[in-house]
Design a protein around this motif. Structure first.
Motif, PDB file in Angstrom:
ATOM      1  N   ARG A 136       0.843  -1.188   0.000  1.00 27.91           N
ATOM      2  CA  ARG A 136       0.000   0.000   0.000  1.00 27.91           C
ATOM      3  C   ARG A 136       0.882   1.243   0.000  1.00 27.91           C
ATOM      4  NH1 ARG A 136      -4.073   2.222   4.694  1.00 27.91           N
ATOM      5  NH2 ARG A 136      -5.005   3.886   3.451  1.00 27.91           N
ATOM      6  N   GLY A 137       0.730   2.075  -1.015  1.00 28.93           N
ATOM      7  CA  GLY A 137       1.550   3.263  -1.155  1.00 28.93           C
ATOM      8  C   GLY A 137       2.611   3.132  -2.224  1.00 28.93           C
ATOM      9  N   GLY A 138       2.787   1.920  -2.758  1.00 28.49           N
ATOM     10  CA  GLY A 138       3.705   1.746  -3.869  1.00 28.49           C
ATOM     11  C   GLY A 138       5.129   1.456  -3.471  1.00 28.49           C
ATOM     12  N   ALA A 139       5.991   1.376  -4.481  1.00 26.25           N
ATOM     13  CA  ALA A 139       7.383   0.979  -4.287  1.00 26.25           C
ATOM     14  C   ALA A 139       8.138   1.932  -3.376  1.00 26.25           C
ATOM     15  CB  ALA A 139       8.082   0.890  -5.645  1.00 26.25           C
ATOM     16  N   ASP A 140       7.783   3.209  -3.392  1.00 25.31           N
ATOM     17  CA  ASP A 140       8.490   4.182  -2.557  1.00 25.31           C
ATOM     18  C   ASP A 140       8.359   3.850  -1.077  1.00 25.31           C
ATOM     19  OD1 ASP A 140       9.829   6.830  -2.063  1.00 25.31           O
ATOM     20  OD2 ASP A 140       7.899   7.236  -1.109  1.00 25.31           O
ATOM     21  N   VAL A 141       7.188   3.349  -0.665  1.00 24.10           N
ATOM     22  CA  VAL A 141       6.988   3.000   0.739  1.00 24.10           C
ATOM     23  C   VAL A 141       7.911   1.851   1.130  1.00 24.10           C
ATOM     24  CG1 VAL A 141       5.338   2.158   2.443  1.00 24.10           C
ATOM     25  CG2 VAL A 141       4.620   3.836   0.734  1.00 24.10           C
ATOM     26  N   MET A 145      10.862   1.942   4.052  1.00 27.76           N
ATOM     27  CA  MET A 145      10.856   1.018   5.180  1.00 27.76           C
ATOM     28  C   MET A 145      12.190   0.303   5.359  1.00 27.76           C
ATOM     29  SD  MET A 145       7.987   1.245   6.690  1.00 27.76           S
ATOM     30  CE  MET A 145       6.447   2.087   6.322  1.00 27.76           C
ATOM     31  N   PHE A 146      12.771  -0.174   4.257  1.00 27.62           N
ATOM     32  CA  PHE A 146      13.937  -1.056   4.373  1.00 27.62           C
ATOM     33  C   PHE A 146      15.281  -0.333   4.279  1.00 27.62           C
ATOM     34  CE2 PHE A 146      10.704  -4.246   3.238  1.00 27.62           C
ATOM     35  CZ  PHE A 146      11.003  -5.229   4.168  1.00 27.62           C
ATOM     36  N   THR A 147      15.353   0.778   3.549  1.00 29.77           N
ATOM     37  CA  THR A 147      16.652   1.449   3.379  1.00 29.77           C
ATOM     38  C   THR A 147      17.285   1.876   4.700  1.00 29.77           C
ATOM     39  OG1 THR A 147      16.058   2.191   1.152  1.00 29.77           O
ATOM     40  CG2 THR A 147      17.836   3.368   2.263  1.00 29.77           C
ATOM     41  N   PRO A 148      16.548   2.470   5.658  1.00 31.37           N
ATOM     42  CA  PRO A 148      17.192   2.865   6.916  1.00 31.37           C
ATOM     43  C   PRO A 148      17.759   1.705   7.720  1.00 31.37           C
ATOM     44  CG  PRO A 148      15.078   3.977   6.652  1.00 31.37           C
ATOM     45  CD  PRO A 148      15.144   2.910   5.609  1.00 31.37           C
ATOM     46  N   VAL A 192       8.141  -7.960  10.723  1.00 32.23           N
ATOM     47  CA  VAL A 192       7.420  -6.726  11.052  1.00 32.23           C
ATOM     48  C   VAL A 192       6.916  -6.016   9.800  1.00 32.23           C
ATOM     49  CG1 VAL A 192       7.665  -4.404  12.038  1.00 32.23           C
ATOM     50  CG2 VAL A 192       8.640  -6.376  13.231  1.00 32.23           C
ATOM     51  N   LEU A 193       7.759  -5.899   8.785  1.00 28.13           N
ATOM     52  CA  LEU A 193       7.449  -4.992   7.682  1.00 28.13           C
ATOM     53  C   LEU A 193       6.580  -5.599   6.592  1.00 28.13           C
ATOM     54  CD1 LEU A 193      10.853  -3.093   7.390  1.00 28.13           C
ATOM     55  CD2 LEU A 193       8.751  -2.386   8.532  1.00 28.13           C
ATOM     56  N   LEU A 194       6.537  -6.919   6.443  1.00 32.45           N
ATOM     57  CA  LEU A 194       5.597  -7.485   5.465  1.00 32.45           C
ATOM     58  C   LEU A 194       4.152  -7.128   5.795  1.00 32.45           C
ATOM     59  CD1 LEU A 194       7.089 -11.032   4.679  1.00 32.45           C
ATOM     60  CD2 LEU A 194       7.188  -8.970   3.263  1.00 32.45           C
ATOM     61  N   PRO A 195       3.696  -7.283   7.050  1.00 34.71           N
ATOM     62  CA  PRO A 195       2.327  -6.836   7.366  1.00 34.71           C
ATOM     63  C   PRO A 195       2.150  -5.328   7.247  1.00 34.71           C
ATOM     64  CG  PRO A 195       3.154  -8.354   9.046  1.00 34.71           C
ATOM     65  CD  PRO A 195       4.318  -7.983   8.176  1.00 34.71           C
ATOM     66  N   VAL A 196       3.226  -4.581   7.504  1.00 34.18           N
ATOM     67  CA  VAL A 196       3.134  -3.122   7.407  1.00 34.18           C
ATOM     68  C   VAL A 196       2.894  -2.704   5.958  1.00 34.18           C
ATOM     69  CG1 VAL A 196       4.492  -0.989   7.603  1.00 34.18           C
ATOM     70  CG2 VAL A 196       4.467  -2.649   9.482  1.00 34.18           C
ATOM     71  N   ARG A 233       0.402   0.838  11.198  1.00 33.97           N
ATOM     72  CA  ARG A 233      -0.027  -0.211  10.269  1.00 33.97           C
ATOM     73  C   ARG A 233       0.079  -1.596  10.902  1.00 33.97           C
ATOM     74  NH1 ARG A 233       1.739   0.756   4.008  1.00 33.97           N
ATOM     75  NH2 ARG A 233       0.726   2.766   3.654  1.00 33.97           N
ATOM     76  N   TYR A 234       1.159  -1.868  11.615  1.00 34.38           N
ATOM     77  CA  TYR A 234       1.327  -3.190  12.219  1.00 34.38           C
ATOM     78  C   TYR A 234       0.204  -3.485  13.200  1.00 34.38           C
ATOM     79  CZ  TYR A 234       3.497  -7.180  14.525  1.00 34.38           C
ATOM     80  OH  TYR A 234       3.746  -8.430  15.033  1.00 34.38           O
ATOM     81  N   LEU A 235      -0.241  -2.455  13.910  1.00 31.52           N
ATOM     82  CA  LEU A 235      -1.304  -2.623  14.904  1.00 31.52           C
ATOM     83  C   LEU A 235      -2.679  -2.300  14.337  1.00 31.52           C
ATOM     84  CD1 LEU A 235       0.633  -1.149  17.948  1.00 31.52           C
ATOM     85  CD2 LEU A 235       0.161  -3.559  17.465  1.00 31.52           C
TER      86      LEU A 235
END
Length: 475
Positions: A136-141, A145-148, A192-196, A233-235
């Protein structure tokens, strides 16, 4: 749905020991919505790939959803009647895949490996591939999430129809992550981030999900620049749970100013006592500078979540302490962190929180002994710096101003920080030591101050200390 994890660490087949799944076997696990399979499409000493394939049974998925009927999150995307049976869940990576991952890789998520304990704690080259991920939100999201976290991210939006590119792109991406890190860290990032990215959990989110999130996010979530979005999003956008999680994360952070160098502190020293984090050492240096200046009435400009305020209020030499921030949410977090409603009246009377923008003159900030700009200036666009200089040095004009900012030369010492990248996604610039010194000289000449420059953190003979500090004294 499919997720692959590849390493070129040699011997690469040691990946089987880390995942506790033998490369020569196909492993199958029963999960509530189907069957999770683990197999190795390639496995030799040079390269090894473990694949997690989740085979979702639509009838079992519908039954599982039916058992939780009436308690499902409002964000679920397939809430129409046939959506229980006709949906993308069997094909696109989502919270279903994260749940399967937590079951089949349980020991690996904890960083345990009886056969290779030393390797479980080591960083190795990894590549993760999720060929179809609902985002949700596309590739930029996905990139945000992962770059940092130290990943190099390739996220390609999948077209609605390859034969009709004019129709645009779908809500799915083909995601590839490459980086060097512990397998446990990689799996927890995914858990964590797949559900996010999916943003549509398949199960009811209960209060114990907060503990699961903080456990999986230990060591990285508190300092993630997108932590608020991740938590919400996770919650499943449950405000009470998200607020509880953010409050607990704020208590973990050395500072709630969004500075990524808190997330890339130097490793602990070899001494028995652990070395203080860079953020803690920065607060100590600022506190010492204020004490040396003999300041009693102090401004913390851009106070964020109140980490420095917590240090200052513990020192009775400071008779009046004012924290300001442009963000009302940051001030709310600071109030909670400082427990303003529980402070004794004498302490509470020494502290004020005020919403204020540092690029505008504010009469309320005049007449103070000292002001602090701790990891603040780099968050401003360079054209706005003159407005900050005028508002702080020209109009408020405290007797002492303490400024800290990252030393960009030191960034090469941070593993996982790409060349040319800043320590935080919100940084508009980071100065070299010469550039910071030039700015300090210009401010002194323009507004009638003298200044002394210092480093904070371990001094590197080549690239200097990680943080730069200037103490301005009004002439």
């Amino acid at each position: 749905m499919l997720l692959t994890l590849t390493t070129t660490h040699q011997p690469a087949t040691d990946l089987g020991h880390l995942l506790i799944k033998h490369p020569d076997r196909v492993h199958a696990f029963d999960v509530p919505v189907g069957t999770a399979h683990i197999f190795y499409p390639e496995a030799d000493e040079q390269r090894c790939t473990a694949a997690l394939l989740l085979d979702v049974d639509p009838l079992r998925l519908a039954a599982a959803r039916g058992r939780g009927r009436g308690r499902q999150p409002t964000t679920t995307p397939d809430s129409f009647t046939l959506g229980r049976y006709v949906n993308d869940r069997p094909y696109a990576a989502s919270s279903l895949l994260a749940s399967a991952l937590s079951k089949v890789y349980r020991s690996a998520l904890r960083g345990e490996s009886k056969a290779r304990p030393e390797l479980a704690g080591a960083s190795i080259p990894l590549e993760v591939r999720v060929p179809v991920l609902r985002c949700r939100g596309g590739a930029d999201v996905a990139t945000r999430m992962f770059t940092p976290l130290g990943w190099t991210v390739t996220a390609t939006a999948i077209p609605l129809d390859e034969l009709h590119p004019e129709w645009g792109v779908s809500r799915y991406v083909d995601l590839t992550l490459t980086g060097t890190m512990r397998v446990a860290d990689a799996l927890n990032h995914l858990y964590v981030l797949l559900p996010v990215l999916d943003d549509a959990k398949h199960y009811w989110v209960a209060p114990d999900e907060v503990d699961k999130l903080l456990r999986a996010g230990a060591g990285w979530l508190a300092d993630h620049p997108e932590r608020a979005l991740i938590v919400r999003r996770y919650l499943a956008h449950r405000r009470a749970l998200a607020g509880q999680a953010l409050e607990r994360l704020a208590a973990q952070r050395p500072t709630d100013e969004p500075t990524a160098d808190d997330g890339v502190d130097d490793a602990p020293a070899a001494e028995p006592a652990p070395r203080a984090s860079l953020a803690a050492r920065r607060r100590e240096a600022v506190h010492a500078a204020l004490v040396d200046a003999g300041a009693h009435r102090v401004l913390d400009l851009g106070c964020g979540g109140g980490a420095l305020l917590a240090t200052l209020i513990g020192d009775r030499r400071f008779t009046e302490i004012v924290g300001t921030d442009v963000s009302s949410q940051a001030l709310t977090i600071a109030a909670r962190r400082l427990r303003l409603d529980r402070l004794p009246e004498r302490q509470r009377d020494r502290l004020r929180l005020r919403q204020s923008a540092l690029t505008y003159r504010d009469d309320r900030l005049r007449g103070y002994d000292a002001a602090v700009l701790m990891e603040v200036v780099e968050h401003l666009d360079p054209p706005r710096l003159p407005a900050l200089e005028d508002a702080v040095f020209g109009y408020a004009r405290p007797g002492t101003v303490v400024v800290t900012t990252p030393n960009v030369e030191h960034n090469v010492r941070y593993e996982g920080l790409p060349a040319g990248a800043f320590r935080h996604a919100d940084h508009r610039f980071e100065w070299t030591r010469a550039e910071f010194a030039d700015w300090v000289r210009q401010v002194c000449a323009s507004y009638g101050y003298t200044a002394a420059l210092h480093g904070v953190g371990d001094e590197d003979p080549t690239v200097g200390a990680p943080t730069q500090l200037a103490v301005f004294t009004r002439i």
